[in-house]
Design an enzyme around this catalytic site. Structure first.
Site, PDB file in Angstrom:
ATOM      1  CB  CYS A  48      -0.757  -0.055   1.145  1.00  0.00           C
ATOM      2  SG  CYS A  48      -1.498   1.492   1.751  1.00  0.00           S
ATOM      3  CG  HIS A  49       1.284   5.893  -1.727  1.00  0.00           C
ATOM      4  ND1 HIS A  49       1.445   6.862  -0.918  1.00  0.00           N
ATOM      5  CD2 HIS A  49       2.013   6.067  -2.787  1.00  0.00           C
ATOM      6  CE1 HIS A  49       2.126   7.716  -1.369  1.00  0.00           C
ATOM      7  NE2 HIS A  49       2.545   7.297  -2.663  1.00  0.00           N
ATOM      8  CB  THR A  50       0.251   3.764   4.180  1.00  0.00           C
ATOM      9  OG1 THR A  50      -1.099   4.323   3.760  1.00  0.00           O
ATOM     10  CG2 THR A  50       0.632   4.332   5.589  1.00  0.00           C
ATOM     11  CG  HIS A  70      -0.729  -1.501   6.270  1.00  0.00           C
ATOM     12  ND1 HIS A  70       0.222  -0.914   5.609  1.00  0.00           N
ATOM     13  CD2 HIS A  70      -1.878  -0.786   5.658  1.00  0.00           C
ATOM     14  CE1 HIS A  70      -0.135  -0.056   4.638  1.00  0.00           C
ATOM     15  NE2 HIS A  70      -1.356  -0.040   4.891  1.00  0.00           N
ATOM     16  CD  GLU A  71      -4.111  -3.073   1.148  1.00  0.00           C
ATOM     17  OE1 GLU A  71      -4.436  -2.077   0.996  1.00  0.00           O
ATOM     18  OE2 GLU A  71      -3.925  -3.928  -0.039  1.00  0.00           O
ATOM     19  CB  CYS A 100     -10.539  -2.342  22.639  1.00  0.00           C
ATOM     20  SG  CYS A 100     -11.381  -0.693  22.932  1.00  0.00           S
ATOM     21  CB  CYS A 103     -13.061   2.530  23.913  1.00  0.00           C
ATOM     22  SG  CYS A 103     -12.847   2.439  22.265  1.00  0.00           S
ATOM     23  CB  CYS A 106     -15.520  -0.284  20.722  1.00  0.00           C
ATOM     24  SG  CYS A 106     -13.751  -0.349  19.771  1.00  0.00           S
ATOM     25  CB  CYS A 114     -10.509   1.398  18.779  1.00  0.00           C
ATOM     26  SG  CYS A 114     -10.198   0.731  20.026  1.00  0.00           S
ATOM     27  NE  ARG A 118      -8.462   7.148  17.815  1.00  0.00           N
ATOM     28  CZ  ARG A 118      -9.364   8.280  18.034  1.00  0.00           C
ATOM     29  NH1 ARG A 118      -8.558   9.467  17.737  1.00  0.00           N
ATOM     30  NH2 ARG A 118     -10.228   8.139  18.677  1.00  0.00           N
ATOM     31  CB  CYS A 178      -5.456  -1.227   3.882  1.00  0.00           C
ATOM     32  SG  CYS A 178      -4.766   0.699   3.973  1.00  0.00           S
ATOM     33  NE  ARG A 373      -3.642  -1.977  -2.054  1.00  0.00           N
ATOM     34  CZ  ARG A 373      -3.432  -0.684  -2.048  1.00  0.00           C
ATOM     35  NH1 ARG A 373      -2.626   0.016  -3.105  1.00  0.00           N
ATOM     36  NH2 ARG A 373      -3.672   0.063  -1.279  1.00  0.00           N
TER      37      ARG A 373
END
Length: 380
Positions: A48-50, A70-71, A100, A103, A106, A114, A118, A178, A373
């Site tokens: 991913c670009h992130t 993260h994907e 979670c 909270c 959530c 969250c 988060r 993501c 992707r």
């Protein structure tokens, strides 16, 4: 019970030793999961670009060595103390943000932000003890957004893991953890175009195309794609885009061009670039009386923008969204079912595939703008 339960696992991971340098495939040690953690075997991951942004370390505090990614999609290997909702063998998607369950956010039907879980791009350690689960020869290797999927095994907080239908192909649905969910959810959950309405989408990268796909699924009548690269229009047609506008082809603000095309403005607009000018244009191009603009792209930290307050008084609405307003554990399993039911098409997002040993090719494809992707096959 797995033979590796409770033991350190040695496996391959793509380690970023310093900013902007090619990742290096290393043998690393992955510690067992602690309380409220899950250790999972990654089968497929995507770039991913992130990941690229933080690998380049532009505009944030560098933290290296680090394992990005993260994907992804994979299978639970073992669970830590207190984890009751997952068991070894479950098919799961790790998410960069969490739920979670306890909270205020959530417990609210209106939020997915969250308090505990988060996204935190600065943190490179686990919440439980402030330490990493990755190391090489005793040297800690930092985590990234709690997922670090560029490793054959990773450890993730249970609140950041969505348990999904085991029949779903992980090499396809991994992209839902993501960008695709972010764009599609922005359209379906936040902009909420009615059947036949017009939608403008600013930026036709992966997230923007996912917003187009969401608008298509909602039954939008016109989907206008706005991008500085005219070559993206042909590809965008697959995602429901009916018209294309390149701001460089016009000598007036793009919001005026769109207002003229749509008899006063579009019904909905989604901004998926992070550009301040695009955010202003997205808001100012929606129709007065009922128009809704949604900001999806992430701006630079010092950015701010101006628009005249009369734009609000004339009954235009501006909204923001995070991860398409999806709660990871509660909602992502049902997004996977949309794919299984053929409501959502994922194959068209996946333009490339490489074996794990060639992960740096995925970075090349993205930096050259060639991929939407790229799937990285961990067992290849």
């Amino acid at each position: 019970m797995s033979s590796t339960t409770g033991q350190v696992i040695k496996c391959k991971a793509a380690v970023a030793w310093e900013a902007g340098k090619p990742l290096v495939i290393e043998e690393v040690e992955v510690a067992p999961p602690q309380a409220n953690e899950v250790r999972m075997k990654i089968l497929f991951t995507a770039l991913c670009h992130t990941d690229v942004y933080f690998w380049e370390a532009k505009g944030q505090t560098p933290l290296f060595p680090r394992i990005f990614g993260h994907e992804a999609g994979g299978i639970v290997e073992s669970v830590g103390e207190g984890v009751t909702e997952l068991k070894p063998g479950d098919h799961v998607l790790p998410c960069f943000t969490g739920e979670c369950g306890d909270c205020h956010h959530c417990k609210s039907e209106e939020s997915n932000m969250c308090d505990l879980l988060r996204i935190n791009t600065e943190r490179g350690v686990m919440l439980n003890d402030g330490k990493t689960r990755f190391s090489k020869n005793g040297q800690p290797i930092y985590h990234f957004v709690g997922t670090s999927t560029f490793s054959e095994y990773t450890v993730v907080h249970v609140g950041c893991i969505a348990k999904i239908n085991p029949a779903a192909p992980l090499d396809k649905v991994c992209v839902l953890s993501c960008g695709i969910s972010t764009g599609m959810g922005a359209a379906l959950n936040v902009a909420k175009p009615k059947k036949g309405q017009s939608v403008a989408v600013f930026g036709l990268g992966a997230v923007g195309l996912a917003a187009c796909e969401g608008a298509r699924m909602a039954g939008a009548g016109r989907i206008i794609g706005i991008d500085l690269h005219s070559g993206r229009f042909e590809e965008a047609k697959k995602f429901g885009v009916t018209e294309f506008v390149n701001p460089k082809d016009h000598d007036k603000p793009i919001q005026e061009v769109i207002a003229e095309m749509t008899d006063g403005g579009v019904d909905r607009a989604l901004e998926c670039t992070g550009s301040i000018q695009a955010m202003i244009s997205a808001f100012e191009c929606v129709h007065d009386g009922w128009g809704v603009a949604v900001l999806v792209g992430v701006p630079s930290k010092d950015d701010s923008f101006q628009t005249h307050p009369v734009n609000f008084l004339n009954e235009r609405t501006l909204k923001g969204t995070f991860f398409g307003n999806y709660k990871p554990r509660t909602d992502i399993p049902s997004v996977v079912e949309k794919y299984m039911n053929k409501e959502l098409e994922l194959e068209k997002f996946i333009t490339h595939s490489v074996p794990f040993s060639e992960i740096n090719k995925a970075f090349d494809y993205m930096l050259k703008g060639q991929s939407i992707r790229c799937i990285i096959r961990m067992d290849a």
